[in-house]
Design a protein around this motif. Structure first.
Motif, PDB file in Angstrom:
ATOM      1  N   HIS A 135     -34.889  71.452 -57.333  1.00  0.00           N
ATOM      2  CA  HIS A 135     -36.075  71.687 -58.149  1.00  0.00           C
ATOM      3  C   HIS A 135     -35.671  72.412 -59.430  1.00  0.00           C
ATOM      4  O   HIS A 135     -34.559  72.933 -59.536  1.00  0.00           O
ATOM      5  CB  HIS A 135     -37.124  72.494 -57.374  1.00  0.00           C
ATOM      6  N   ARG A 145     -44.102  79.859 -60.318  1.00  0.00           N
ATOM      7  CA  ARG A 145     -44.436  78.482 -59.928  1.00  0.00           C
ATOM      8  C   ARG A 145     -43.919  78.175 -58.518  1.00  0.00           C
ATOM      9  O   ARG A 145     -44.606  77.550 -57.710  1.00  0.00           O
ATOM     10  CB  ARG A 145     -43.849  77.502 -60.946  1.00  0.00           C
ATOM     11  N   PHE A 169     -45.997  77.234 -55.086  1.00  0.00           N
ATOM     12  CA  PHE A 169     -45.637  76.119 -54.198  1.00  0.00           C
ATOM     13  C   PHE A 169     -45.561  76.598 -52.752  1.00  0.00           C
ATOM     14  O   PHE A 169     -46.144  75.998 -51.851  1.00  0.00           O
ATOM     15  CB  PHE A 169     -44.311  75.492 -54.641  1.00  0.00           C
ATOM     16  N   GLU A 183     -48.916  77.177 -51.365  1.00  0.00           N
ATOM     17  CA  GLU A 183     -49.641  75.935 -51.063  1.00  0.00           C
ATOM     18  C   GLU A 183     -49.181  75.268 -49.773  1.00  0.00           C
ATOM     19  O   GLU A 183     -49.986  74.658 -49.077  1.00  0.00           O
ATOM     20  CB  GLU A 183     -49.490  74.930 -52.210  1.00  0.00           C
ATOM     21  N   ALA A 224     -44.558  68.741 -52.529  1.00  0.00           N
ATOM     22  CA  ALA A 224     -43.257  68.841 -53.203  1.00  0.00           C
ATOM     23  C   ALA A 224     -43.133  67.772 -54.288  1.00  0.00           C
ATOM     24  O   ALA A 224     -42.660  68.048 -55.395  1.00  0.00           O
ATOM     25  CB  ALA A 224     -42.120  68.718 -52.186  1.00  0.00           C
ATOM     26  N   TYR A 228     -45.054  68.623 -57.361  1.00  0.00           N
ATOM     27  CA  TYR A 228     -44.354  69.636 -58.154  1.00  0.00           C
ATOM     28  C   TYR A 228     -43.112  69.066 -58.841  1.00  0.00           C
ATOM     29  O   TYR A 228     -42.455  69.742 -59.619  1.00  0.00           O
ATOM     30  CB  TYR A 228     -43.946  70.818 -57.271  1.00  0.00           C
TER      31      TYR A 228
END
Length: 160
Positions: A52, A109, A113, A116, A138, A141
């Protein structure tokens, strides 16, 4: 198996992402450029190979955590730092006999995530629906997840 005592006071309120326990309270509602997350990695936990944009820096507070970085599994002990740059494929596992306590510093951020996709420990069952939910969030994002073949190549077998 030994249970971590480091974050004992926060343990009951921690949320889980199909295994790892997270305390997001230190970052929730704050307008900072970073997020601090306390975490416990139970024995046997595996975080599959993924990547990521968000960098992550972890400090092992107790136990031994293995991380797949730069093409190999490496062991990190108490006091050692795991520094994962943006977009670097990585995986984590605790193959030891004791839980691992760690502190993670990342972006707000990434904390959102985690918020969530995490659930209370009472809702922690790993089901195909739960895994699909995590994969959907995922993807939203923009996170990358390795294929089952890529996971297997580094010794990770995902549940079907």
């Amino acid at each position: 198996m030994e249970t971590s005592s480091i974050f004992a006071a926060a343990r009951d309120g921690m949320r889980t992402i199909s295994g790892p326990l997270l305390d997001l309270s230190l970052s929730r509602g704050r307008s900072q450029s970073y997020a601090v997350i306390r975490s416990i990695a139970p024995v046997g936990i595996v975080v599959p190979l993924h990547g990521h944009d968000e960098p992550e820096t972890m400090v092992v507070v107790e136990g031994v955590l293995e991380a797949w970085l730069d093409g190999a599994w490496n062991r990190y002990k108490k006091g050692e730092v795991i520094d994962i740059a943006s977009n670097v494929p990585h995986a984590l596992r605790n193959s030891g006999h004791e839980e691992v306590a760690l502190v993670l510093v990342t972006t707000p951020r990434m904390a959102r995530f985690f918020d969530e996709i995490s659930v209370s420990q009472a809702q922690a069952d790993v089901t195909p629906e739960r895994l699909a939910h995590i994969a959907k969030i995922a993807a939203a994002y923009g996170f990358w997840s390795a294929s089952p073949e890529q996971q297997a190549a580094i010794g990770i077998v995902l549940p079907e």
